[in-house]
Motif scaffolding. Structure first.
Motif, short mmCIF file in Angstrom:
data_model
loop_
_atom_site.label_atom_id
_atom_site.label_comp_id
_atom_site.label_asym_id
_atom_site.label_seq_id
_atom_site.Cartn_x
_atom_site.Cartn_y
_atom_site.Cartn_z
N HIS A 47 0.84 -1.19 0.00
CA HIS A 47 0.00 0.00 0.00
C HIS A 47 0.88 1.25 0.00
O HIS A 47 1.83 1.34 0.78
CB HIS A 47 -0.88 0.06 1.26
N PHE A 48 0.57 2.20 -0.86
CA PHE A 48 1.22 3.51 -0.83
C PHE A 48 0.13 4.53 -0.64
O PHE A 48 -0.69 4.74 -1.52
CB PHE A 48 2.01 3.76 -2.10
N ASP A 49 0.11 5.15 0.53
CA ASP A 49 -1.06 5.97 0.85
C ASP A 49 -0.72 7.42 1.13
O ASP A 49 0.40 7.77 1.45
CB ASP A 49 -1.85 5.36 2.02
N TRP A 50 -1.73 8.24 0.96
CA TRP A 50 -1.68 9.66 1.29
C TRP A 50 -2.75 9.87 2.35
O TRP A 50 -3.94 9.98 2.05
CB TRP A 50 -1.97 10.50 0.05
N ALA A 51 -2.33 9.91 3.60
CA ALA A 51 -3.28 9.94 4.71
C ALA A 51 -4.21 11.14 4.61
O ALA A 51 -5.41 11.04 4.87
CB ALA A 51 -2.53 10.00 6.03
N SER A 52 -3.66 12.28 4.16
CA SER A 52 -4.48 13.49 4.11
C SER A 52 -5.63 13.37 3.13
O SER A 52 -6.66 14.01 3.27
CB SER A 52 -3.61 14.69 3.73
N GLU A 53 -5.45 12.54 2.12
CA GLU A 53 -6.48 12.40 1.07
C GLU A 53 -7.31 11.14 1.24
O GLU A 53 -8.21 10.89 0.46
CB GLU A 53 -5.82 12.36 -0.32
N SER A 54 -6.96 10.33 2.22
CA SER A 54 -7.64 9.05 2.40
C SER A 54 -7.66 8.25 1.08
O SER A 54 -8.69 7.83 0.59
CB SER A 54 -9.08 9.27 2.89
N PHE A 55 -6.46 8.09 0.52
CA PHE A 55 -6.34 7.42 -0.78
C PHE A 55 -5.04 6.61 -0.83
O PHE A 55 -4.05 7.00 -0.20
CB PHE A 55 -6.32 8.49 -1.89
N MET A 56 -5.04 5.52 -1.59
CA MET A 56 -3.80 4.75 -1.74
C MET A 56 -3.81 3.95 -3.05
O MET A 56 -4.87 3.64 -3.61
CB MET A 56 -3.62 3.78 -0.57
N PHE A 57 -2.62 3.68 -3.54
CA PHE A 57 -2.41 2.69 -4.60
C PHE A 57 -2.03 1.38 -3.90
O PHE A 57 -1.25 1.39 -2.95
CB PHE A 57 -1.25 3.09 -5.52
#
Length: 204
Positions: A47-57
């Motif tokens: 998982h590669f996530d961007w916590a601020s955007e609540s999104f991940m690849f």
């Protein structure tokens, strides 16, 4: 079974071993991903996530034939991948089925002859049945001479009507190793927009 999934929307990458999923993941995220010459290096979701955007690849483990990996283990990986996608379908903004542009037609045809549904075709329809917007990232296109013919043949095998150019949201010819992934990011951008997630376009 894959546990510990962060709770956020995601784009999942699925496909056979050694089609370049981890290389593609590195292109999409800018993160270094462990890739190996041996198939089956990825055994758990990355998982590669961007916590601020609540999104991940999410790069899911490769399935299908893997040299040196027992069939029982291969089947378990495939089952885990299918169950992961099924369980989290509501949070999946798009499914990216990565295939090797040079060999995908031969692989599909070889397995069709055996009277079975080839993994790639099966997975494509599986994602669509779950109402997950699906993009087929046709990788390693730098090694393909008869580009349009090959992509039309792939449409034909997947049960969608050629020419491939009318399916730019579904068929994305790329070369991850060379950083040429714009066809995929364009397709993902369309799917994000359709789901009112323009806030994620900056990740593409």
């Amino acid at each position: 079974m894959f546990e510990d999934r962060p709770d956020r929307d995601e784009v999942v990458l699925v496909g056979r071993s050694n089609v370049g999923k981890s290389t593609l993941m590195r292109e999409l995220t800018g993160h270094s991903v462990s890739t190996g010459r041996k198939p089956g290096v990825t055994r758990q979701p990355n998982h590669f996530d961007w916590a601020s955007e609540s999104f991940m690849f999410t790069d899911l483990p490769g399935f299908g034939f893997m040299s040196g990996v027992p069939e029982e283990q291969r089947e378990r990986i495939k089952t885990d991948v299918v169950q992961y996608v099924e369980r989290n379908a509501d949070d999946v903004l798009a499914g990216v089925l990565v295939v090797d542009g040079k060999s995908v037609i031969d692989i599909i045809d070889r397995h069709s002859d055996a009277g079975e549904v080839p993994h790639d075709v099966e997975l494509f329809h599986f994602l669509q049945e779950l109402d997950i917007p699906t993009v087929v990232a046709v990788n390693k296109m730098d090694k393909v001479d008869d580009r349009d013919e090959r992509l039309d043949d792939l449409c034909d095998r997947l049960g969608i009507l050629p020419p491939w150019q009318q399916w730019r949201d579904t068929i994305a010819p790329i070369c991850a190793k060379r950083g040429d992934v714009s066809a995929l990011t364009d397709a993902l951008g369309t799917h994000f927009h359709d789901q009112k997630r323009d806030d994620l376009l900056k990740f593409l």
